[in-house]
Design a protein around this motif. Structure first.
Motif, PDB file in Angstrom:
ATOM      1  N   LEU A  27       0.821  -1.211   0.000  1.00  0.00           N
ATOM      2  CA  LEU A  27       0.000   0.000   0.000  1.00  0.00           C
ATOM      3  C   LEU A  27       0.856   1.263   0.000  1.00  0.00           C
ATOM      4  O   LEU A  27       0.554   2.228  -0.719  1.00  0.00           O
ATOM      5  CB  LEU A  27      -0.934  -0.014   1.214  1.00  0.00           C
ATOM      6  CG  LEU A  27      -2.055  -1.062   1.212  1.00  0.00           C
ATOM      7  CD1 LEU A  27      -2.835  -1.011   2.515  1.00  0.00           C
ATOM      8  CD2 LEU A  27      -2.988  -0.843   0.030  1.00  0.00           C
ATOM      9  N   THR A  30       2.458   1.704  -3.432  1.00  0.00           N
ATOM     10  CA  THR A  30       1.446   2.129  -4.405  1.00  0.00           C
ATOM     11  C   THR A  30       1.125   3.606  -4.252  1.00  0.00           C
ATOM     12  O   THR A  30       0.999   4.331  -5.248  1.00  0.00           O
ATOM     13  CB  THR A  30       0.170   1.293  -4.228  1.00  0.00           C
ATOM     14  OG1 THR A  30       0.490  -0.096  -4.317  1.00  0.00           O
ATOM     15  CG2 THR A  30      -0.855   1.638  -5.296  1.00  0.00           C
ATOM     16  N   LEU A  31       1.003   4.055  -3.015  1.00  0.00           N
ATOM     17  CA  LEU A  31       0.757   5.479  -2.785  1.00  0.00           C
ATOM     18  C   LEU A  31       1.919   6.324  -3.283  1.00  0.00           C
ATOM     19  O   LEU A  31       1.722   7.394  -3.885  1.00  0.00           O
ATOM     20  CB  LEU A  31       0.507   5.714  -1.292  1.00  0.00           C
ATOM     21  CG  LEU A  31       0.208   7.159  -0.874  1.00  0.00           C
ATOM     22  CD1 LEU A  31      -1.058   7.659  -1.555  1.00  0.00           C
ATOM     23  CD2 LEU A  31       0.066   7.252   0.647  1.00  0.00           C
ATOM     24  N   GLN A  34       1.728   6.569  -7.022  1.00  0.00           N
ATOM     25  CA  GLN A  34       0.679   7.501  -7.434  1.00  0.00           C
ATOM     26  C   GLN A  34       1.134   8.950  -7.286  1.00  0.00           C
ATOM     27  O   GLN A  34       0.902   9.779  -8.169  1.00  0.00           O
ATOM     28  CB  GLN A  34      -0.576   7.256  -6.600  1.00  0.00           C
ATOM     29  CG  GLN A  34      -1.758   8.142  -6.982  1.00  0.00           C
ATOM     30  CD  GLN A  34      -2.990   7.841  -6.153  1.00  0.00           C
ATOM     31  OE1 GLN A  34      -2.955   7.013  -5.248  1.00  0.00           O
ATOM     32  NE2 GLN A  34      -4.088   8.499  -6.460  1.00  0.00           N
ATOM     33  N   LEU A  52      -3.166   1.053 -10.441  1.00  0.00           N
ATOM     34  CA  LEU A  52      -3.309   1.538  -9.071  1.00  0.00           C
ATOM     35  C   LEU A  52      -4.420   0.799  -8.328  1.00  0.00           C
ATOM     36  O   LEU A  52      -4.261   0.432  -7.156  1.00  0.00           O
ATOM     37  CB  LEU A  52      -3.588   3.048  -9.084  1.00  0.00           C
ATOM     38  CG  LEU A  52      -2.418   3.955  -9.460  1.00  0.00           C
ATOM     39  CD1 LEU A  52      -2.878   5.405  -9.536  1.00  0.00           C
ATOM     40  CD2 LEU A  52      -1.281   3.832  -8.461  1.00  0.00           C
ATOM     41  N   TYR A  56      -3.815  -1.442  -4.999  1.00  0.00           N
ATOM     42  CA  TYR A  56      -4.518  -1.125  -3.752  1.00  0.00           C
ATOM     43  C   TYR A  56      -5.333  -2.321  -3.263  1.00  0.00           C
ATOM     44  O   TYR A  56      -5.380  -2.610  -2.053  1.00  0.00           O
ATOM     45  CB  TYR A  56      -5.426   0.089  -3.946  1.00  0.00           C
ATOM     46  CG  TYR A  56      -4.698   1.411  -3.811  1.00  0.00           C
ATOM     47  CD1 TYR A  56      -3.990   1.723  -2.650  1.00  0.00           C
ATOM     48  CD2 TYR A  56      -4.732   2.362  -4.828  1.00  0.00           C
ATOM     49  CE1 TYR A  56      -3.324   2.922  -2.519  1.00  0.00           C
ATOM     50  CE2 TYR A  56      -4.068   3.571  -4.703  1.00  0.00           C
ATOM     51  CZ  TYR A  56      -3.376   3.848  -3.552  1.00  0.00           C
ATOM     52  OH  TYR A  56      -2.715   5.048  -3.419  1.00  0.00           O
ATOM     53  N   SER A  60      -4.544  -4.296   0.193  1.00  0.00           N
ATOM     54  CA  SER A  60      -5.582  -4.349   1.234  1.00  0.00           C
ATOM     55  C   SER A  60      -5.910  -5.790   1.616  1.00  0.00           C
ATOM     56  O   SER A  60      -6.011  -6.127   2.807  1.00  0.00           O
ATOM     57  CB  SER A  60      -6.837  -3.621   0.749  1.00  0.00           C
ATOM     58  OG  SER A  60      -6.556  -2.271   0.437  1.00  0.00           O
TER      59      SER A  60
END
Length: 287
Positions: A27, A30-31, A34, A52, A56, A60
Motif C-alpha cells: 500500500l 502504491t501510494l 501515485q 493503481l 490497492y 488491502s
C-alpha cells in the motif's frame, strides 16, 4: 483449555504479522507511485488507473486476510481459520497463474517495449501529452530522444540541451538541424510570379549541443527492474500463501481432533563404560 499447540499457534501468529506487514508495504509503495506519477505529469497514462486499483486491492487483501487468520488462531475460531485457508488456496493459485506466464515472457520484454516506443516516433509529431512526458524524462535523466536525437526531427526541444559542465564531461554531442521559416511578405512584389515566391520557405541550419545518451535504455532498465521485482514479489507471496495453507491446515486438524496426541517412538540407548586411561600393572617387569 487450549486445543492448539502453543508453539504452532505462536508460529502462525508471527507468520500472519509478517504477511500483514508485506500488505502494508504494498500500500505504501502504491501510494508513492501515485504521488510520483502525479508530480511528473503522468496522471493520464494509459492503464495507470487500473494498475493503481489492482495494487490497492492486492495490498488491502494481503493486509486484511492475515489479521483474520491471526484472530482465528488466537481465539481458536475454526470459521476464521477455514476462511483464511480458502483465501490462501485461492490466492496461491491466482499468483501462480499470473507469475508463471510473466516469468516465461520476461525475456521478450525488451523487444516488446521497443516495438511499442517505435510507434511514438517521430516525437515532434506525437500528441502533446507524450511530448510533455518525454521532455520531463529528458530533463531529469539528461538524455535526448528515445533512441536518438533524430527522434525529434528538426524540432529538438530545449530539454535536450547541454550545459558547459556536461560538455566538458563528454556527455554531449554537437548536431546540426534545420529550422524552417517563412519570409515576411514584400509589398512591392505584386506580380503572380513574385507572389508565388512569397510562399517559399527559408531554411536555416543551426548547431546545438545535445545529450549523447538516448532515453530508451534508461526506460528499459526501469521496466525490467520493475518486472523482476514484481515477479519476485508474486512468487514470494505464493510461497507465503502455501506456508499459510500448511500452518492453518495443521491448526484446523488439531482443533478437529483434539484427542490425537503425538506418538513418541522410544529409541533404545545402550551405555557402555569406556576402559580407564591408565591401568595398574600387578606384575611389574624385573630389571
Amino acid at each position: 483449555m487450549s486445543q492448539v499447540n502453543g508453539c504452532l499457534k505462536l508460529t502462525f501468529i508471527i507468520f500472519n504479522i509478517f504477511f500483514a506487514i508485506i500488505g502494508a508495504a504494498i500500500l505504501v509503495l502504491t501510494l508513492a507511485f501515485q504521488v510520483l506519477t502525479n508530480v511528473n505529469g503522468g496522471e493520464n497514462l494509459d492503464g495507470r488507473t487500473v494498475i493503481l486499483i489492482i495494487l490497492y486491492v492486492v495490498g488491502s487483501v494481503t493486509m486484511v486476510i492475515p489479521i483474520l487468520g491471526a484472530y482465528g488462531a488466537h481465539k481458536e475460531k475454526k470459521v476464521c481459520l477455514i476462511v483464511f485457508l480458502v483465501c490462501m488456496v485461492f490466492g496461491c493459485v491466482m499468483l501462480l497463474r499470473a507469475g508463471i506466464p510473466a516469468a516465461v515472457t520476461r525475456p521478450d520484454l525488451p523487444e516488446t517495449l521497443e516495438s511499442i516506443f517505435l510507434k511514438l516516433l517521430p516525437l515532434d509529431q506525437a500528441p502533446l501529452q507524450e511530448r510533455s512526458i518525454a521532455e520531463n524524462m529528458q530533463a531529469q535523466w539528461h538524455c535526448c530522444g528515445l533512441f536518438s536525437y533524430k527522434d525529434w526531427g528538426d524540432n529538438i526541444p530545449d530539454s535536450c540541451g547541454c550545459n558547459e559542465e556536461e560538455e566538458m564531461e563528454g556527455a554531449c554531442q554537437t548536431v546540426s538541424y534545420q529550422v524552417r521559416s517563412s519570409p515576411a511578405p514584400s509589398s512591392y512584389l505584386t506580380t503572380p510570379q513574385n507572389k508565388r515566391l512569397n510562399k517559399l520557405f527559408v531554411f536555416q541550419f543551426l548547431m546545438l549541443s545535445v545529450y549523447r545518451k538516448p532515453c530508451f535504455p534508461i526506460i528499459l532498465h526501469f521496466f525490467v527492474l520493475g518486472a523482476d521485482i514484481m515477479i519476485g514479489v508474486v512468487f514470494s507471496l505464493a510461497a507465503l500463501a502455501l506456508l499459510g495453507m500448511v500452518l492453518s491446515s495443521a491448526i484446523i486438524i488439531t482443533m478437529q481432533y483434539p484427542n490425537v496426541r503425538t506418538v513418541m517412538m522410544p529409541v533404545p540407548t545402550i551405555f557402555t563404560t569406556p576402559p580407564p586411561k591408565y591401568q595398574e600393572l600387578h606384575n611389574p617387569p624385573q630389571y
